[in-house]
Design an enzyme around this catalytic site. Structure first.
Site, PDB file in Angstrom:
ATOM      1  CG  LEU A 131     103.530  19.993 -50.442  1.00 29.64           C
ATOM      2  CD1 LEU A 131     103.662  19.480 -51.862  1.00 29.64           C
ATOM      3  CD2 LEU A 131     102.110  20.456 -50.174  1.00 29.64           C
ATOM      4  N   GLY A 156     110.477  13.302 -45.197  1.00 27.99           N
ATOM      5  CA  GLY A 156     110.767  11.881 -45.162  1.00 27.99           C
ATOM      6  C   GLY A 156     112.242  11.626 -44.925  1.00 27.99           C
ATOM      7  N   GLY A 157     112.659  10.365 -45.075  1.00 25.68           N
ATOM      8  CA  GLY A 157     114.038  10.003 -44.823  1.00 25.68           C
ATOM      9  C   GLY A 157     115.024  10.631 -45.776  1.00 25.68           C
ATOM     10  CD  GLN A 158     114.735   8.452 -49.056  1.00 27.21           C
ATOM     11  OE1 GLN A 158     113.545   8.549 -49.287  1.00 27.21           O
ATOM     12  NE2 GLN A 158     115.219   7.495 -48.286  1.00 27.21           N
ATOM     13  N   GLY A 159     114.418  13.628 -47.642  1.00 29.11           N
ATOM     14  CA  GLY A 159     114.370  15.080 -47.756  1.00 29.11           C
ATOM     15  C   GLY A 159     113.008  15.653 -47.431  1.00 29.11           C
ATOM     16  CB  THR A 160     111.968  18.976 -46.657  1.00 26.83           C
ATOM     17  OG1 THR A 160     112.626  18.593 -45.454  1.00 26.83           O
ATOM     18  CG2 THR A 160     110.699  19.740 -46.325  1.00 26.83           C
ATOM     19  CB  VAL A 161     107.989  17.174 -50.507  1.00 21.60           C
ATOM     20  CG1 VAL A 161     107.274  17.501 -51.813  1.00 21.60           C
ATOM     21  CG2 VAL A 161     108.754  15.862 -50.651  1.00 21.60           C
ATOM     22  CE  LYS A 190     112.956  12.910 -51.804  1.00 22.01           C
ATOM     23  NZ  LYS A 190     112.844  11.515 -52.236  1.00 22.01           N
ATOM     24  CG  ASP A 247     109.772   2.385 -48.264  1.00 16.95           C
ATOM     25  OD1 ASP A 247     109.222   1.612 -47.460  1.00 16.95           O
ATOM     26  OD2 ASP A 247     110.107   3.541 -47.971  1.00 16.95           O
TER      27      ASP A 247
END
Length: 735
Positions: free
Chosen positions: A417, A420-425, A439, A536
């Site tokens: 979907l 981002g900076g913390q991971g993939t969704v 996530k 953020d």
């Protein structure tokens, strides 16, 4: 010897080893294949007849140094599609009285290449220094940076770039044509005794190790550091390029598309190795020479692009370790029965005992591995955090890895979907039919792990219809996983900037979404059992559900505070264009910093403009500066989105515009609270439902309480400091 002298000692042997191991990566027949100590493989070349097209032209100067444009090349890889170069360093030096000794910046015009985000990072070095990188990503302007200070030399830690003496930050994929600028907060007047200069550069990961001695003397031989570029062929993807006569992928090779950039790449098919861009470059691998490359039990026969297995005379089967193997023929087996019977019983006992031991050991290993992953993924930290908060742990389910693998089709790339900076969704469907978003964290380092645990703790405390709901988590996998409710209609940014014609964002919808987000932030700041700062807020972190209701998401950097706290002192973290200027300078984040970010989102809803845009002037690249400048110059209604002008009443637009200006006030004490913001927006919505009164507007009066000028000339692309009074910018009367 300086830091870069050490870097080149490491890098040059790496080039020599690569040339020996990958002998198939060579030049076009009849063409020179080296410049100095660097191999030049096709599609690159040193002359017109030796490269694929002019974008792959490498020049070799009289000293034997290969160059692409003005950039010195140290190695070229066909396997990883990387180009290693030497890059400049920006520095900023002052004398003890704050006078400028040297002020420099650098830019890298990468042409068809992009800066590798997986192999490089941005470093800022100094005790009174900040810097930012600007570049193009998919044709759009992008900026990012960080700041470094030294409260005292005792706070500086060798090897650590955490913001004291040195800071580092990554950047997204697909970035090109970068420019790095560095400057000082106070011209180093407070730190002259040990640090007159600041530096900024983009360097290959692993090739720079911070030392406190660099604050006094950062000596750079040749004034360069190593940098990695990514490359691809042409501007088209595989589907369009493969039917054209100049298609670069040769026989026994296959084409694949790199993510987040134009062009395509070639690689040899499985069973082949070599240079996929050369005719005959992909050569068959003899898998039979190495037992690790084949799966045969007895006889291995090499064939073109593959191998086959066979059994010797007197045996039958497919000869494969993962198949039937090779079994003796019945006649020979009969001759072995007398000998075999005596050992079968003993072997059976050993097998049963071995099987039982194997099951016990395997079970223990699985338990041990799950416990290891649980601890490594922050399970103990999560338990500690949850025990110290009033978390809704009874509503948070602990999923196992098999359930989530099945739900996401083994984390299929087609289920992604967003990233981002913390991971993939990923999009997934649970066994009970619920559609969810899963996530998956990208990395497992301590900093990202704390953000993951922080997001679990924050979301477990929140119960609000306009905040994305946490369903559960999984800690027994190699990387931690979070499971959220699925929000189907994308981000607010897609509708504001994309102007979806199939479902346009009306004025009523914009007001409702703004009110819902403001209500959610008011809940986080003032109603939740423990106050929470989001840190953020931006339009890409606001999702829209099936009824286009707002859902605030991405709490990876959020923080909860005690009732008596007024601010957090942290390393500066956020997104340029949305970042509170006072927070950027003081490192103190308050609830009013969230208010500033919300003000930028409100400006997006009013104007439909992008937060950072290279098409605007240098002083107004940021939307905050552009909005305030337009109001100051009596041009408010010139920048308002055409749909808003058509559907909204002028008094409503003026009230919301005044609210934006108050939210963007440089003095955070003059900004409204989120409670006041939510109440004012709700009041505008209620005004829409009242009977229309005959109204007589006076000419709009713009109040100028001070000069609206950029916060700093060198950072105008990222933010502006604004001198704004809290009284309305636009006034009107109703009769």
């Amino acid at each position: 010897m300086g830091v870069c002298g050490k870097l080149l000692q490491i890098m040059v042997p790496g080039v020599i080893i690569f040339a020996v191991v990958s002998a198939a990566t060579n030049a076009k027949p009849g063409c020179p294949n080296r410049c100095g100590g660097v191999e030049i493989p096709y599609p690159f070349g040193l002359t017109e007849a030796c490269y694929l097209d002019v974008s792959f032209n490498i020049t070799c100067d009289d000293s034997g140094i290969p160059k692409t444009g003005i950039l010195n090349v140290t190695s070229i890889s066909i396997e990883t599609h990387e180009l290693h170069i030497l890059n400049s360093v920006a520095r900023d030096c002052y004398n003890r009285f704050g006078g400028v000794l040297y002020k420099g910046w650098f830019s890298v015009r990468t042409g068809q290449y992009t800066i590798s985000n997986t192999k490089n990072k941005i470093i800022v070095l100094g005790c009174d220094t900040y810097a930012y990188l600007s570049g193009l990503q998919n044709g759009e302007w992008y900026s990012i940076g960080c700041s470094s200070r030294c409260p005292s030399l005792n706070n500086v830690v060798n090897g650590s770039c955490s913001g004291v003496g040195c800071c580092e930050v990554g950047f997204p994929d697909g970035l090109k044509d970068i420019e790095v600028k560095v400057t000082s907060f106070k011209n180093h007047t407070k730190v002259w005794n040990f640090n007159p200069c600041g530096y900024a550069f983009v360097v290959e990961k692993g090739e720079f190790n911070f030392s406190s001695s660099y604050l006094k003397n950062f000596h750079l031989p040749n004034k360069t550091v190593p940098l990695v570029l990514d490359w691809a062929v042409g501007d088209e993807k595989c589907k369009e390029a493969r039917n054209k006569p100049n298609f670069a992928c040769q026989e026994n090779s296959e084409c694949f598309d790199p993510q987040n950039r134009r062009g395509y790449r070639c690689k040899c098919k499985q069973g082949y190795q070599g240079n996929p861009y050369l005719h005959g470059g992909c050569q068959d691998i003899d898998e039979c020479r190495d037992s690790k490359l084949n799966n045969c039990t007895k006889i291995c026969i090499n064939i073109e692009g593959n191998y086959t297995c066979a059994c010797p005379k007197g045996y039958h089967g497919d000869g494969r370790k993962d198949g039937e193997g090779c079994a003796a023929d019945p006649v020979q087996q009969a001759n072995k029965i007398p000998i075999g019977i005596s050992s079968v019983l003993g072997l059976l006992v050993l097998l049963v005992g071995g099987w039982w031991s194997y099951k016990v050991i395997k079970k223990r290993r699985m338990i041990k591995q799950k416990n290891k992953f649980f601890k490594r993924n922050g399970g103990l930290l999560l338990q500690q955090q949850l025990s110290s908060h009033e978390a809704n742990v009874e509503n948070t389910k602990l999923f196992n890895s098999k359930d989530l693998e099945k739900a996401t089709d083994r984390f299929n790339i087609n289920r992604i979907l967003g990233q981002g900076g913390q991971g993939t969704v990923y999009k997934g469907m649970l066994a009970d039919g619920r559609i969810v978003a899963v996530k998956k964290s990208k990395v497992i380092d301590e900093g990202k792990l704390k953000e993951f645990i922080n997001e679990v703790v924050i979301l477990s405390q929140i119960n609000h219809r306009n905040v994305v709901k946490l369903i559960g988590c999984c800690l027994e996998t190699e990387v931690p996983l979070l499971v959220y409710e699925y929000v189907p209609n994308g981000t607010l940014s897609q509708y504001v900037n994309g102007q979806n014609e199939e479902f346009p964002l009306t004025w009523d919808m914009r007001l409702r979404i703004a009110t819902e987000v403001a209500g959610a932030l008011f809940y986080l700041h003032s109603v939740a059992s423990i106050p929470i700062y989001h840190r953020d807020i931006k339009s890409t972190n606001i999702l829209l559900d099936n009824k286009y209701r707002a859902k605030v998401a991405d709490f990876g950097t959020s923080r909860s505070i005690t009732i008596d706290q007024t601010h957090l002192t942290t390393l500066v973290h956020g997104t340029f264009g949305y970042l509170d200027p006072e927070y950027f300078q003081s490192s103190q984040f308050t609830e009013k910093s969230d208010v500033y970010s919300f003000g930028v989102v409100l400006a997006e809803l009013l104007t439909g403009e992008k937060v950072i845009s290279s098409t605007r002037t240098q002083e107004s690249k940021s939307l905050a500066a552009y909005f305030i400048q337009s109001v100051e110059e009596n041009n408010l209604f010139d920048i308002i989105d055409s749909r808003v002008l058509k559907e909204g009443k002028k008094e409503e637009i003026i009230v919301v515009a005044n609210l934006v200006i108050r939210c963007l006030d440089l003095n955070r004490k003059k900004r409204p609270t989120m409670r006041e913001v939510a109440m004012e927006l709700e009041g505008v919505r209620m005004l829409q439902n009242t009977p229309k009164l005959q109204q007589n507007y006076e000419e709009y009066e713009y109040v100028e309480e001070g000069m609206y000028k950029p916060w700093d000339a060198s950072t105008s692309s990222t933010m502006s400091a604004l001198s704004i009074d809290t009284q309305p910018l636009v006034s009107f009367q109703t009769v």
